[in-house]
Design a protein around this motif. Structure first.
Motif, mmCIF file in Angstrom:
data_model
loop_
_atom_site.group_PDB
_atom_site.id
_atom_site.type_symbol
_atom_site.label_atom_id
_atom_site.label_comp_id
_atom_site.label_asym_id
_atom_site.label_seq_id
_atom_site.Cartn_x
_atom_site.Cartn_y
_atom_site.Cartn_z
ATOM 1 N N ILE A 1 0.842 -1.205 0.000
ATOM 2 C CA ILE A 1 0.000 0.000 0.000
ATOM 3 C C ILE A 1 0.872 1.248 0.000
ATOM 4 O O ILE A 1 0.657 2.186 -0.779
ATOM 5 C CB ILE A 1 -0.958 -0.005 1.208
ATOM 6 C CG1 ILE A 1 -2.063 -1.041 1.009
ATOM 7 C CG2 ILE A 1 -1.578 1.374 1.405
ATOM 8 C CD1 ILE A 1 -3.014 -1.155 2.190
ATOM 9 N N VAL A 2 1.875 1.279 0.880
ATOM 10 C CA VAL A 2 2.761 2.441 0.951
ATOM 11 C C VAL A 2 3.539 2.605 -0.352
ATOM 12 O O VAL A 2 3.629 3.711 -0.906
ATOM 13 C CB VAL A 2 3.732 2.298 2.138
ATOM 14 C CG1 VAL A 2 4.788 3.397 2.098
ATOM 15 C CG2 VAL A 2 2.968 2.363 3.457
ATOM 16 N N ALA A 3 4.107 1.507 -0.863
ATOM 17 C CA ALA A 3 4.862 1.588 -2.112
ATOM 18 C C ALA A 3 3.976 2.006 -3.273
ATOM 19 O O ALA A 3 4.387 2.807 -4.128
ATOM 20 C CB ALA A 3 5.534 0.249 -2.411
ATOM 21 N N GLY A 4 2.746 1.483 -3.332
ATOM 22 C CA GLY A 4 1.829 1.845 -4.410
ATOM 23 C C GLY A 4 1.438 3.309 -4.366
ATOM 24 O O GLY A 4 1.412 3.993 -5.399
ATOM 25 N N LEU A 5 1.103 3.804 -3.161
ATOM 26 C CA LEU A 5 0.764 5.222 -3.024
ATOM 27 C C LEU A 5 1.950 6.107 -3.404
ATOM 28 O O LEU A 5 1.791 7.110 -4.122
ATOM 29 C CB LEU A 5 0.336 5.515 -1.586
ATOM 30 C CG LEU A 5 -1.043 5.028 -1.144
ATOM 31 C CD1 LEU A 5 -1.217 5.232 0.357
ATOM 32 C CD2 LEU A 5 -2.147 5.752 -1.901
ATOM 33 N N ALA A 6 3.127 5.720 -2.930
ATOM 34 C CA ALA A 6 4.315 6.551 -3.174
ATOM 35 C C ALA A 6 4.649 6.612 -4.650
ATOM 36 O O ALA A 6 4.865 7.696 -5.207
ATOM 37 C CB ALA A 6 5.501 5.997 -2.378
ATOM 38 N N ILE A 7 4.694 5.462 -5.311
ATOM 39 C CA ILE A 7 5.103 5.465 -6.716
ATOM 40 C C ILE A 7 4.003 6.043 -7.598
ATOM 41 O O ILE A 7 4.283 6.673 -8.631
ATOM 42 C CB ILE A 7 5.489 4.041 -7.176
ATOM 43 C CG1 ILE A 7 6.329 4.117 -8.449
ATOM 44 C CG2 ILE A 7 4.261 3.181 -7.394
ATOM 45 C CD1 ILE A 7 7.645 4.827 -8.285
ATOM 46 N N GLY A 8 2.735 5.873 -7.203
ATOM 47 C CA GLY A 8 1.646 6.458 -7.981
ATOM 48 C C GLY A 8 1.694 7.972 -7.972
ATOM 49 O O GLY A 8 1.592 8.633 -9.016
ATOM 50 N N LEU A 9 1.851 8.548 -6.771
ATOM 51 C CA LEU A 9 1.933 10.008 -6.657
ATOM 52 C C LEU A 9 3.205 10.531 -7.301
ATOM 53 O O LEU A 9 3.193 11.572 -7.980
ATOM 54 C CB LEU A 9 1.873 10.405 -5.183
ATOM 55 C CG LEU A 9 1.876 11.900 -4.873
ATOM 56 C CD1 LEU A 9 0.727 12.599 -5.576
ATOM 57 C CD2 LEU A 9 1.792 12.134 -3.366
ATOM 58 N N SER A 10 4.309 9.814 -7.111
ATOM 59 C CA SER A 10 5.580 10.234 -7.703
ATOM 60 C C SER A 10 5.496 10.227 -9.228
ATOM 61 O O SER A 10 5.972 11.154 -9.901
ATOM 62 C CB SER A 10 6.699 9.313 -7.228
ATOM 63 O OG SER A 10 7.945 9.725 -7.722
ATOM 64 N N ALA A 11 4.875 9.183 -9.797
ATOM 65 C CA ALA A 11 4.725 9.096 -11.252
ATOM 66 C C ALA A 11 3.810 10.195 -11.776
ATOM 67 O O ALA A 11 4.044 10.760 -12.860
ATOM 68 C CB ALA A 11 4.183 7.722 -11.640
ATOM 69 N N LEU A 12 2.761 10.508 -11.020
ATOM 70 C CA LEU A 12 1.842 11.581 -11.432
ATOM 71 C C LEU A 12 2.572 12.919 -11.486
ATOM 72 O O LEU A 12 2.445 13.678 -12.455
ATOM 73 C CB LEU A 12 0.671 11.644 -10.458
ATOM 74 C CG LEU A 12 -0.416 12.680 -10.763
ATOM 75 C CD1 LEU A 12 -1.128 12.338 -12.070
ATOM 76 C CD2 LEU A 12 -1.427 12.748 -9.621
ATOM 77 N N ILE A 13 3.356 13.209 -10.450
ATOM 78 C CA ILE A 13 4.108 14.463 -10.422
ATOM 79 C C ILE A 13 5.151 14.492 -11.531
ATOM 80 O O ILE A 13 5.271 15.471 -12.274
ATOM 81 C CB ILE A 13 4.786 14.640 -9.050
ATOM 82 C CG1 ILE A 13 3.734 14.779 -7.954
ATOM 83 C CG2 ILE A 13 5.709 15.864 -9.054
ATOM 84 C CD1 ILE A 13 4.310 14.767 -6.552
ATOM 85 N N ALA A 14 5.918 13.391 -11.649
ATOM 86 C CA ALA A 14 6.998 13.348 -12.638
ATOM 87 C C ALA A 14 6.455 13.424 -14.061
ATOM 88 O O ALA A 14 7.003 14.158 -14.903
ATOM 89 C CB ALA A 14 7.812 12.067 -12.455
ATOM 90 N N GLY A 15 5.395 12.682 -14.356
ATOM 91 C CA GLY A 15 4.827 12.719 -15.703
ATOM 92 C C GLY A 15 4.285 14.081 -16.068
ATOM 93 O O GLY A 15 4.521 14.594 -17.169
ATOM 94 N N GLY A 16 3.557 14.703 -15.118
ATOM 95 C CA GLY A 16 3.012 16.032 -15.391
ATOM 96 C C GLY A 16 4.092 17.068 -15.588
ATOM 97 O O GLY A 16 4.041 17.872 -16.545
ATOM 98 N N LEU A 17 5.094 17.072 -14.733
ATOM 99 C CA LEU A 17 6.173 18.061 -14.849
ATOM 100 C C LEU A 17 7.033 17.807 -16.087
ATOM 101 O O LEU A 17 7.534 18.759 -16.699
ATOM 102 C CB LEU A 17 7.047 18.037 -13.592
ATOM 103 C CG LEU A 17 6.377 18.516 -12.308
ATOM 104 C CD1 LEU A 17 7.357 18.462 -11.144
ATOM 105 C CD2 LEU A 17 5.828 19.936 -12.469
#
Length: 509
Positions: free
Chosen positions: A289-305
């Motif tokens: 759960i922690v890894a999924g939340l972290a990588i999901g949010l990180s990917a969202l930020i990285a992809g958008g930026l």
């Protein structure tokens, strides 16, 4: 880029295509419905756990934003809303997990006791030994889960063959190449096994986290006392106290053995006598759960930026590059420790037993690694003719990024995200290993804490305490890297057998 070819009328809808040929969809849906009903309680429990994390995540973002601008009243209201919604979801999850299912502990029980020194076993499935009853339940759950994963993929194949408007898309070739990629398939298999642990952990363990770890003195164990020659009852906490693995004399309950209370331990016990397998199953859920939340949010930020910096370039790209370099220049583990200490008394530190705060920290310190990885592909697609054409036709930048740039970088984002997830899991284990308020809050199981508890016994009879959790972490991280390799080779066949530069760029803690 080759365009998808259409085999249906352009004006046709999915509903009309289903009505024209309903049989394949109905056959698939009937089997899927049966699979869902078999384990409806466990499935709903897993989904509601994800929903609870999502609710907390959304409300936490608003709480932080309102706090930054000084709206303390609004921030307090957000916390109240979060508590109410999270409480409702938790209540629903507990009710769902209490539903009887075909493969539940109640249907196939393994916790029993000997009626006498020579048996038979009482209160176990079909009177089998606890080890055999437990193995039957585990095999059925794993088999059921793997078939369910396959059937979900089968649903996509049915959609592609009968209902998709396009006769062919580039995704078809990627999926076909991945189906022939043995290393990538290994990664899929490993990820599937650990997802099964997270979803069905309470049913997989020989006991439960509540009974054996969180509140052992609220539950009792019935067993045959060989010294007294009678069946007796003892608190689970007392049974744990007398089932410790400390590698000295008879203080060791190793893998695949019974303790003196007729309890079977597939992975042995911890130094405090708790069941290691149950501990690992509980840790699997919070870890993923922690890894999924972290990588999901990180990917969202990285992809958008990445799309923003590639589309606009200039000062925006330079600013993002400087910010990313600033974050990367600080050792990530040091950042994790510092931010964890700063927010130690914040209400976020209590959500998911500290896991949600860790997910946010991993996301906001890890996005530069992903951003660097996808910035190149984003710059490349920003210079393509179809992006210039869309801009000349007056499409707004947001639409251009969403329709013409994001599909191009998605594959690269998946590759590097899967590899970076391994770094998050290792970092989470490292924090729990260090302890002192870092990592997942006890008594919630955490893999790194198990490694820490067993570090003094590695060279003795209780080697299993550190070795098994460490081996599971290695297998999961290796599987995620294998999945990333498979996706990379499926996207770009020419990369197969190439160097491992991409893997090295995955980013660790």
């Amino acid at each position: 880029m080759e365009e998808p070819t259409s085999r249906f009328d352009e004006d046709s809808t999915l509903r009309s295509r289903l009505e024209a040929d309903p049989e394949p969809a109905l056959r698939w849906a009937a089997v899927m419905a049966a699979l869902a009903l078999v384990q409806i309680g466990s499935l709903l429990g897993g989904l509601l756990s994800i929903l609870d994390a999502a609710v907390v995540g959304v409300t936490a973002i608003f709480d932080v934003l309102f706090g930054l601008v000084g709206l303390t009243g609004a921030s307090a209201a957000v916390v109240d809303v979060q508590s109410a919604l999270s409480g409702a979801v938790t209540t629903a999850r507990d009710a769902a997990e209490g539903l009887p299912t075909l493969l539940s502990r109640e249907t196939i029980p393994n916790q029993g006791h000997l009626a006498s020194a020579d048996g038979p076993w009482v209160d176990t499935f079909l009177g089998l030994e606890p080890a055999l009853a437990w193995a039957v339940r585990v095999l059925l759950i794993v088999g059921y889960s793997l078939f369910t994963f396959y059937w979900l993929f089968r649903g996509w194949l049915v959609f592609r063959a009968h209902y998709r408007q396009a006769d062919w898309t580039p995704t078809d070739d990627m999926i076909d190449r991945l189906r022939d990629h043995r290393w990538g398939q290994f990664g899929i298999f490993v990820l599937a096994l650990f997802l099964i642990m997270a979803l069905f952990g309470p049913a997989l363990g020989p006991t439960t986290v509540s009974q054996n770890i969180v509140s052992p003195y609220s539950h009792e164990v019935t067993y045959f006392n060989a010294d007294a020659g009678a069946v007796e009852t003892v608190a689970a906490g007392d049974a744990n106290f007398n089932s410790k693995s400390k590698g000295a004399g008879d203080q060791n309950v190793g893998p695949m053995t019974y303790d003196n209370f007729n309890r079977f331990h597939p992975f042995g016990t911890l130094p405090n006598g708790r069941d290691l397998f149950t501990f690992m199953m509980g840790g699997a859920r919070i870890t993923l759960i922690v890894a999924g939340l972290a990588i999901g949010l990180s990917a969202l930020i990285a992809g958008g930026l990445a799309m923003v910096s590639a589309f606009y370039g200039g000062n925006i790209d330079l600013t993002l590059l400087t910010t990313a370099d600033g974050i990367v220049s600080v050792p990530r583990l040091l950042l994790l420790i510092m931010i964890s200490a700063i927010f130690a008394n914040h209400w976020l530190a209590g959500v998911l037993d500290g896991g949600f705060l860790l997910a946010l920290i991993f996301a906001f310190t890890g996005w530069p690694f992903l951003w660097r990885a996808v910035r190149g592909p984003a710059l490349q697609v920003a210079q393509e003719e179809w992006v210039d054409a869309a801009e000349s036709f007056g499409q707004p930048p947001r639409t251009i990024m969403r329709k013409h740039m994001f599909p191009y970088i998605t594959g690269y984002l998946l590759v590097y995200a899967s590899m970076s997830t391994g770094g998050i899991i290792v970092g989470l284990a490292a924090l729990s290993f260090l302890g002192n308020g870092l990592g997942i809050t006890p008594p919630t199981p955490a893999w790194g804490r198990a490694v820490s508890l067993g570090q003094s016994y590695v060279s003795g009879p209780s080697w299993h305490i550190s070795f098994i959790p460490g081996a599971m972490i290695v297998v999961l991280v290796t599987g995620l890297n294998a999945l990333g390799d498979g996706i990379r080779d499926a996207i770009d066949p020419e990369s197969a057998g190439g160097d491992d530069d991409e893997a090295a760029a995955g980013g660790g803690a």
